[in-house]
Design a protein around this motif. Structure first.
Motif, short mmCIF file in Angstrom:
data_model
loop_
_atom_site.label_atom_id
_atom_site.label_comp_id
_atom_site.label_asym_id
_atom_site.label_seq_id
_atom_site.Cartn_x
_atom_site.Cartn_y
_atom_site.Cartn_z
N THR A 7 0.85 -1.36 -0.05
CA THR A 7 0.14 -0.11 -0.12
C THR A 7 0.73 1.14 -0.07
OG1 THR A 7 -1.61 -1.18 1.22
CG2 THR A 7 -1.61 1.38 1.21
N PRO A 8 0.77 2.02 -0.90
CA PRO A 8 1.52 3.54 -1.02
C PRO A 8 1.26 4.40 0.19
CG PRO A 8 -0.01 3.45 -2.78
CD PRO A 8 -0.10 1.92 -2.17
N PRO A 9 1.83 5.44 0.43
CA PRO A 9 1.43 6.50 1.54
C PRO A 9 0.25 7.29 0.68
CG PRO A 9 3.92 6.51 0.81
CD PRO A 9 3.21 5.49 -0.10
N ILE A 10 -0.22 7.94 1.38
CA ILE A 10 -1.26 9.00 1.09
C ILE A 10 -0.88 10.37 1.30
CG2 ILE A 10 -3.51 9.90 1.12
CD1 ILE A 10 -4.37 6.81 1.89
N THR A 11 -0.73 11.28 0.58
CA THR A 11 -0.45 12.69 0.98
C THR A 11 -1.90 13.71 0.62
OG1 THR A 11 1.59 12.28 -0.52
CG2 THR A 11 1.02 14.61 -0.03
N LEU A 32 2.24 19.67 2.26
CA LEU A 32 2.05 18.34 2.04
C LEU A 32 2.45 17.45 3.08
CD1 LEU A 32 3.95 18.56 -1.42
CD2 LEU A 32 1.65 18.86 -1.18
N ASP A 33 1.23 16.94 3.35
CA ASP A 33 1.18 15.88 4.69
C ASP A 33 1.02 14.64 4.21
OD1 ASP A 33 1.47 15.01 7.33
OD2 ASP A 33 -0.98 15.42 7.77
N ALA A 34 2.10 13.50 4.37
CA ALA A 34 1.72 12.46 4.08
C ALA A 34 1.63 11.36 5.12
CB ALA A 34 3.04 11.81 2.84
N GLN A 35 0.96 10.43 4.91
CA GLN A 35 0.92 9.36 5.97
C GLN A 35 1.14 7.90 5.30
OE1 GLN A 35 0.20 9.95 9.35
NE2 GLN A 35 0.31 12.05 8.69
N ASP A 36 1.78 7.10 6.11
CA ASP A 36 2.07 5.60 5.74
C ASP A 36 1.88 4.85 6.91
OD1 ASP A 36 2.91 3.73 3.39
OD2 ASP A 36 3.81 2.99 5.24
N GLU A 80 6.41 8.30 -0.96
CA GLU A 80 6.99 7.14 -1.21
C GLU A 80 7.47 6.47 0.40
OE1 GLU A 80 11.02 5.23 -2.87
OE2 GLU A 80 10.21 7.01 -4.09
N ASP A 81 6.99 5.21 0.30
CA ASP A 81 7.37 4.54 1.88
C ASP A 81 8.48 3.86 1.68
OD1 ASP A 81 7.11 1.92 0.80
OD2 ASP A 81 4.90 1.73 1.74
N ARG A 82 9.09 3.31 2.70
CA ARG A 82 10.36 2.76 3.18
C ARG A 82 10.61 1.40 2.07
NH1 ARG A 82 9.86 3.76 9.29
NH2 ARG A 82 10.77 6.04 9.30
N LEU A 83 9.40 0.82 1.60
CA LEU A 83 9.61 -0.28 0.61
C LEU A 83 9.79 0.08 -0.63
CD1 LEU A 83 7.32 -2.86 2.49
CD2 LEU A 83 9.97 -2.53 2.59
N GLU A 87 2.79 6.49 -4.28
CA GLU A 87 1.59 6.79 -4.68
C GLU A 87 1.53 7.37 -6.17
OE1 GLU A 87 -0.54 9.99 -2.49
OE2 GLU A 87 1.37 10.60 -2.05
N GLU A 88 0.45 7.41 -6.57
CA GLU A 88 0.35 8.18 -8.01
C GLU A 88 0.56 9.65 -7.68
OE1 GLU A 88 -2.95 7.21 -10.55
OE2 GLU A 88 -3.26 5.31 -9.75
N GLU A 89 1.17 10.18 -8.58
CA GLU A 89 1.77 11.72 -8.57
C GLU A 89 0.11 12.34 -8.77
OE1 GLU A 89 5.11 13.60 -10.44
OE2 GLU A 89 3.63 13.55 -11.68
N HIS A 90 0.32 13.07 -7.68
CA HIS A 90 -1.04 14.33 -7.69
C HIS A 90 -0.49 15.53 -8.62
CE1 HIS A 90 -2.98 11.80 -4.84
NE2 HIS A 90 -1.82 11.77 -4.13
N HIS A 91 -1.53 16.49 -8.93
CA HIS A 91 -1.19 17.81 -9.30
C HIS A 91 -2.23 18.49 -9.06
CE1 HIS A 91 -3.91 16.82 -12.62
NE2 HIS A 91 -4.08 17.70 -12.84
#
Length: 170
Positions: A7-11, A32-36, A80-83, A87-91
């Motif tokens: 599962t990719p992170p979410i920003t 930009l706040d990302a969570q994984d 991007e997470d440690r693995l 996530e898909e690029e947002h714009h």
């Protein structure tokens, strides 16, 4: 114990400071706040337009935004997470406005100009308007003779006392 993480992170993007819709100024910011929730967050990356991708280190303000030209821009971002799950690029599209609005002063009522001095009757009203074309102006603030600041909403009269008066505005 092994844990599979695909599962990719979410920003999440949030706007800070002063902005009018999607019109930004030098007082605006982008966070930009990302969570994984599994392997953990490695980094968040961003770029403006077709520029170089950079690692996000904090709210995009100041020198970062000031380097943009006036006009329409696109912010691209992803996490991007440690693995290595990315996530898909947002714009996000926005307009960066570097030009402060011009304020035009006019007088409604009796006015006489002599040698650069404006003479008004107590019945005259001072009017302020802007020539801004890319955004709506949030407000114009004024003060008379260094007194209390007030929002300009409609024409105002100067104090009835004869003599010089100073109107400042922004």
């Amino acid at each position: 114990t092994f844990v599979v993480d695909s599962t990719p992170p979410i920003t999440l993007r949030t706007l800070t400071g002063t902005a009018y819709g999607k019109v930004f100024s030098r007082y605006s910011g982008i966070t930009l706040d990302a969570q994984d929730n599994q392997s953990g967050l490695k980094a968040v990356y961003y770029r403006f337009d077709e520029g170089k991708t950079r690692r996000y280190t904090g709210t995009l303000t100041g020198k970062t935004l000031a380097a943009l030209t006036q006009g329409t821009h696109r912010l691209y971002y992803y996490a991007e997470d440690r693995l290595g799950n990315r996530e898909e690029e947002h714009h996000y599209d926005f307009y960066f406005d570097k030009t402060p609005p011009d304020v035009v002063v006019t007088v409604a009522g009796n006015e006489h100009i002599h040698g650069g001095t404006h003479y008004l009757s107590p019945r005259s009203k001072v009017q302020l308007r802007t020539t801004e074309d890319s955004t709506k102006i949030k407000h114009i603030r004024c003060r008379i003779d260094g007194g209390a600041e007030f929002p300009f909403n409609a024409g105002f009269s100067l104090p009835p006392k004869n003599g010089n008066h100073t109107v400042s505005y922004y």
